[in-house]
Structures are given as C-alpha cells and as structure tokens.
Design a protein around this motif. Structure first.
Motif, short mmCIF file in Angstrom:
data_model
loop_
_atom_site.label_atom_id
_atom_site.label_comp_id
_atom_site.label_asym_id
_atom_site.label_seq_id
_atom_site.Cartn_x
_atom_site.Cartn_y
_atom_site.Cartn_z
N SER A 58 28.65 -37.59 -68.72
CA SER A 58 27.57 -36.76 -69.27
C SER A 58 26.76 -36.15 -68.14
CB SER A 58 26.67 -37.59 -70.19
OG SER A 58 26.07 -38.65 -69.48
N ASP A 106 23.03 -34.19 -67.61
CA ASP A 106 21.74 -33.78 -68.15
C ASP A 106 21.31 -32.46 -67.51
OD1 ASP A 106 19.21 -33.51 -69.13
OD2 ASP A 106 18.46 -35.44 -68.43
N LYS A 126 31.75 -30.29 -73.92
CA LYS A 126 30.96 -29.95 -75.09
C LYS A 126 29.48 -29.90 -74.72
CE LYS A 126 34.15 -32.09 -78.39
NZ LYS A 126 34.31 -33.13 -79.44
N LEU A 127 28.76 -29.00 -75.36
CA LEU A 127 27.32 -28.89 -75.14
C LEU A 127 26.60 -29.56 -76.30
CD1 LEU A 127 25.03 -27.73 -73.38
CD2 LEU A 127 25.14 -25.66 -74.77
N ASP A 128 25.84 -30.59 -76.01
CA ASP A 128 25.04 -31.29 -77.01
C ASP A 128 23.58 -31.19 -76.62
OD1 ASP A 128 24.00 -32.91 -78.95
OD2 ASP A 128 24.90 -34.76 -78.22
N LYS A 129 22.87 -30.19 -77.24
CA LYS A 129 21.49 -29.87 -76.86
C LYS A 129 21.48 -29.50 -75.38
CE LYS A 129 19.47 -32.65 -80.52
NZ LYS A 129 18.59 -33.76 -80.91
N LYS A 166 22.63 -31.37 -72.92
CA LYS A 166 23.51 -32.30 -72.22
C LYS A 166 24.96 -31.85 -72.37
CE LYS A 166 22.47 -36.65 -72.18
NZ LYS A 166 22.27 -38.08 -72.54
N ILE A 209 28.75 -32.95 -72.36
CA ILE A 209 29.61 -34.11 -72.53
C ILE A 209 30.98 -33.73 -72.00
CG2 ILE A 209 30.53 -35.80 -74.15
CD1 ILE A 209 27.45 -35.74 -73.94
#
Length: 593
Positions: free
Chosen positions: A55, A57, A85-88, A90, A92
């Motif tokens: 991950s 940040d 993948k973009l999670d907010k 962050k 991944i």
C-alpha cells in the motif's frame, strides 16, 4: 518500503505512472524516493490472495501530486506489478507473486548481514518535511553515564540498553558512530567521598573490593554532617589542582572504570571513549566568560553567574557558576558539547537520559544554540535528547535490587533454574554460558520491547516463556542452525539461489513467512525515525512465530530434492534476518540450546 531490490523496482514504476499528475516538474527528481519511503508491505494474512500486497499513502505527497486528477488504469503495464487500485488516497499494489518471492529471497540471500540496512540515498518524512537520509555522518551517542566510585545502579539499565541499541542501529545504517560514556567524577559529592575515605576508608578493603568499599564509605560520609564543610573545601582544592586531592581522585576513577568495563563486557557492550566531567571544568569557566561577553549571561551581586536566554518571548535564567567560582553540571556539559563538535565534527549527537532530565537538556540545547547555532546545526531537540521512562518493581527474588551486576547474576540464575525443568532443555557442557546469554537477552529484550517513554513493571515470570520471549528467539535460531547443519552433513546440500524453483514455496505458512521477511526493512526504518527499538523487537517476535509455524508445516527431510532446496533456502533467509535482528539489539544468537 519493501525488500531492497523490489522497492527500487516498484517505486520507479509507480513514480512513472504518477509523473503526469505532478503539480510542478521540479518534484519529479525525488518522487521515486518518496514513493519508496511511503510504500509499505501489508502484514501476513491467512489468505494467499494477499501475498505480495503493498500500500502507498498518497496523502503524504499531496503537495507534489494532484490527488483529484489521479486515474489508475488496470491491468498494470508492468510485469512485476499484477494490479494497482486507487482506494481514496491510497494505492493498493498487488505485486506479482513470483517476482515478490524472488526479490525478497534474493535480497536476503545476496545482502546477508546488510539486509534491512541498505538505506543510502533515501529520503524520509520528519515533521512534514522531507529529509535526505545521509550515511557516513559522524554521530555521537552518549549513554549509561554513571558516577565514579559507585557500582552501576539498576537504574542505569535503560540508558545502557537503549544507548547501545541506538549506537548499533546508526552504525548499521552507515553512520560513523562514537559511543561515549560520560562519567560523573566532579562536584561536591566527590568531595564527600574523598573526605569520608580519610575518616572511614581502608586501603586494605579498597584493594579487596574497590567499588563496594567506596560505596560503604560514601554512605557513612553522606550521613556525617561534620564532613560537609570539609567536602566543599576538598572539592575547591581539586579545582585548584591540589596534587594530593587529584592523586586520590585518579585512583578512585581508575578503579571505577575497571569495574564498569567488567560489567559492560558481560552485556556485550563496549564504549569507544570514556569521558568525565573533570575534563571540562576549566573549559567550563571559559564558556562562562564567553557567555558573559556576548550578553547571554550576567554576574550577580554575590559573584555567581547566571544564564540569561531569550526563548519563545520569555527570558530563561539559571546559575552557571557559583559565587566561589566553582562550575556546575550544566556548565561542564556546555563545554563538553562544544569540545566534541571541534574534536569529532559530529553531524548528529544523541543524549540517552531519563525523562526527569528534560529541563537540564533543554537548557543545554538552548544555551549552545544561542552561543553558536552551527554546533547543533539543524538537529532538533527530539533528535538531541532521547528520554525514557522508569522501571518499577526492579527486584531479585530476595528483595529490592540495587546494582546492575546483581541483576545480571540473577537473570543467569533464573534462566538456569527455569531451563532445568524445560522439556526442550538439552544437557549442554556450557549450560551456564547459555543461561547467562538467555538471562542477558531477557533483560535486553524486556527493556527494548517497551515504548521507551513509558514506565513499565519488571518481571522474571516469562524468562523462558513459549510466547514472545528472548528464550524462544534463541530457540528458533538454534533450530534453524541445527537444520542447516543437518542438511549440510546428511543431505549434502547448502542454501543456494541457483537452480531453485521458488514456485514450490506455495503453502500459506511459507507465503506468510516470506511476506514478513520483506517487512524487516520497514521495522528498521521506523525504529530509526522514532528512536524506538520496540519496532524491531515486535518484528522479531512475529518472525519467530511464523518461522516455527513454517518449520512445523514444511519439512526439508524426506521430501523431493527440489522441494527440499526451496525450503532450505527459505529457512536460511529466516535465520539471516533473525541474526540481523539480534545483532542490532546487541545480542549474540545461540546456535544450540
């Protein structure tokens, strides 16, 4: 950060993907270094689908990257990255499992003793500011620092272990470290001892047991009110270089250092330099005159001199020199710090002292900065002064403990007795040496395994526990050592990365172990940033657990040769990281137990 080879590959590729979202082209230069720092390996999970998961940040680089514009297309254009993948805020990152295994295991096998410590040419985030990590910096760590003519007290344990750890850590990361033990050998308390020896001392007893006898003398003299004025007069004679006074002082000092070296040797600790306050009393007077000359100090009516520092809108005042012209602890510390800058040219200096001394070290820090800002340069107070909490319930089984040597002996005895009843205990010719190693390790790991600024209660209860103990760490290392020796002697195979099929490492216990091995550098780096050794201790405990699970689940003997080779390589990597963890903690791992 991830294992050394992999982190460079992934950080460079992710930085290329994010370059198009830069707010300014000037940020492109160090972007991959920042991404390298911010990328973390996820913890081992029960499901193999999380193997190789990372991950990143992005909020930490929001000044450089326009986060609102980021769009990540799948699948990944890079073979070493399976998906992004973009999670907010962050990212991944799923690394390719084959590549993740290869990078992690090859990093450990190739770098060996240096694995986890290759942090040159990196940047890190400190108080929202990106800083370069500079290796080969001259660095001073001052720790332990007892008074002469007294045994090392149990209260010195935290400073000794923490200072030793920080010295090891900085050294492993490329700093040129000088370990200094700054002895208290000057002041009225020494005058009390000296005049007390004239009244209560015996040279015969001094030769038999020097430090024990000097302590007995000091206790008696400290209660004798008649000796107070004589003690002040004696110390004044010392500052005037009276030959008789200095001769006795030198004798007591030499005997003290000899005893201290013996205790430190039992703990595998060695100092580069023994300094003492007495070396700086004359230079301390020169510093007082310098501070007076530039208006940072003032003379009082009785002749005493006090500092006068303007800090944060207020004026801080404290005594630098008494009315009889004798120096104080703070004044000698100022002189010592200035002298060390000239002698060692340090870029970093670390004082490892208990939290009750914060006011003293703030005075030292502010005075030297006001006197000459170039001495400490951009060293923050948090980097300069490393405080720690108290240990409560520090006792042997017979009662309250006073001296560190007693604690070391007690640790050995408790370990020896506990091992005699352990089902895993084998008869060893050097059982006492093993017990001492486990006892010392228990003291070190118990202390370093706690957040340094918190008080904690000491206990003997878990010295050979099966859970999170120094004993189990040694036991895991001994099992791996035995396995490698047995493979060498019976199967005639050695760990090697040549012609090894890493795809055969596909059991969940094996994947979890590899995932954790990849996280070692992160534990080291976090410990370096925060001056917190417990990150490495907790990492070590988890490594031991995962290694033991893997040993239970993945056999090397009675398996096909290609499977045996792959597993042997994995176990050799685990042993290497165990050794690296032990080394930075200041512990020599046992090969048999």
């Amino acid at each position: 950060m991830v294992s050394s080879f992999l982190k460079k590959d992934i950080s460079l590729k992710i930085s290329k993907l994010l370059n198009r979202y830069l707010k300014n082209e000037k940020y492109a230069t160090d972007l991959h270094k920042k991404i390298n720092y911010l990328t973390r390996v996820n913890r081992a999970d029960k499901s193999s689908k999380f193997f190789g998961l990372l991950s990143l940040d992005l909020s930490k680089i929001s000044n450089e990257i326009d986060l609102k514009q980021i769009k990540i297309d799948e699948p990944s254009p890079y073979s070493s990255i399976q998906s992004i993948k973009l999670d907010k805020n962050k990212l991944i990152i799923q690394a390719d499992q084959k590549e993740f295994k290869k990078y992690t295991i090859h990093s450990i096998f190739d770098q060996k003793f240096n694995y986890g410590f290759n942090l040159e040419d990196q940047v890190y985030l400190y108080k929202n500011t990106w800083r370069p990590k500079k290796s080969t910096e001259p660095t001073i760590v001052e720790f332990s620092s007892p008074n002469i003519a007294k045994p090392l007290h149990a209260g010195h344990m935290r400073s000794t272990f923490l200072g030793s750890y920080l010295s090891n850590l900085h050294s492993r990361l490329g700093h040129q470290v000088t370990k200094i033990n700054y002895l208290g050998d000057w002041g009225t308390q020494y005058g009390i001892l000296a005049v007390g020896f004239e009244k209560y001392g015996s040279y015969e007893e001094l030769n038999k047991s020097p430090i024990k006898h000097l302590l007995e003398v000091y206790v008696k003299a400290n209660k004798d009110e008649e000796l107070r004025n004589k003690a002040l007069e004696y110390f004044s004679q010392m500052e005037q270089k009276n030959d008789k006074s200095l001769k006795m002082w030198n004798l007591f000092k030499d005997l003290s250092i000899k005893e201290l070296v013996s205790v430190y040797k039992n703990l595998n600790i060695k100092f580069d330099v023994y300094e003492s306050e007495s070396e700086y009393y004359e230079k301390a007077k020169q510093k007082v005159q310098q501070l007076l000359k530039i208006g940072l100090a003032e003379q009082l009516e009785d002749g005493a001199v006090q500092a006068k520092l303007s800090t944060s809108g207020s004026v801080k005042k404290f005594i630098l020199q008494k009315s009889d012209n004798s120096t104080l602890y703070i004044t000698r510390d100022i002189a010592a710090l200035c002298e060390r800058k000239e002698k060692y040219g340090f870029k970093k200096i670390v004082y490892v002292v208990d939290s009750s001394q914060k006011d003293h070290f703030m005075k030292l820090y502010e005075t030297v900065n006001a006197l000459d800002a170039s001495i400490l340069n951009d060293i923050s107070f948090e980097e300069f002064y490393v405080p720690f909490g108290r240990i409560t319930n520090m006792s042997t089984r017979k009662g309250k403990v006073e001296f560190l040597s007693d604690l070391i002996q007690e640790a050995k005895q408790v370990a020896f007795e506990s091992m005699e009843f352990s089902k895993t205990k084998k008869i060893l010719q050097d059982a006492e040496l093993v017990a001492q190693a486990i006892g010392n390790s228990h003291l070190i790991i118990t202390d370093l395994g706690k957040p340094r600024q918190k008080d904690y209660e000491f206990s003997w209860k878990n010295i050979v526990s099966k859970d999170d103990s120094a004993y189990m760490c040694h036991y895991a290392h001994a099992r791996l050592h035995s396995l490698l020796e047995k493979c060498r002697n019976e199967l005639k195979i050695e760990p090697s990365i040549e012609n090894v099929d890493l795809s055969l490492l596909n059991k969940q216990t094996e994947l979890n172990l590899i995932q954790h091995l990849a996280r070692f550098e992160e534990a080291v780096w976090q410990s370096y940033e925060e001056y917190e050794p417990y990150h490495v201790v907790l990492y070590l405990f988890q490594l031991v657990k995962l290694t033991n699970l893997c040993l239970k689940d993945s056999y090397v003997f009675n398996e096909q040769l290609d499977v045996a080779k792959a597993r042997l390589l994995l176990f050799s990597c685990s042993k290497q990281v165990l050794q690296n963890s032990f080394n930075v903690l200041g512990i020599n791992p046992l090969n048999s137990i």
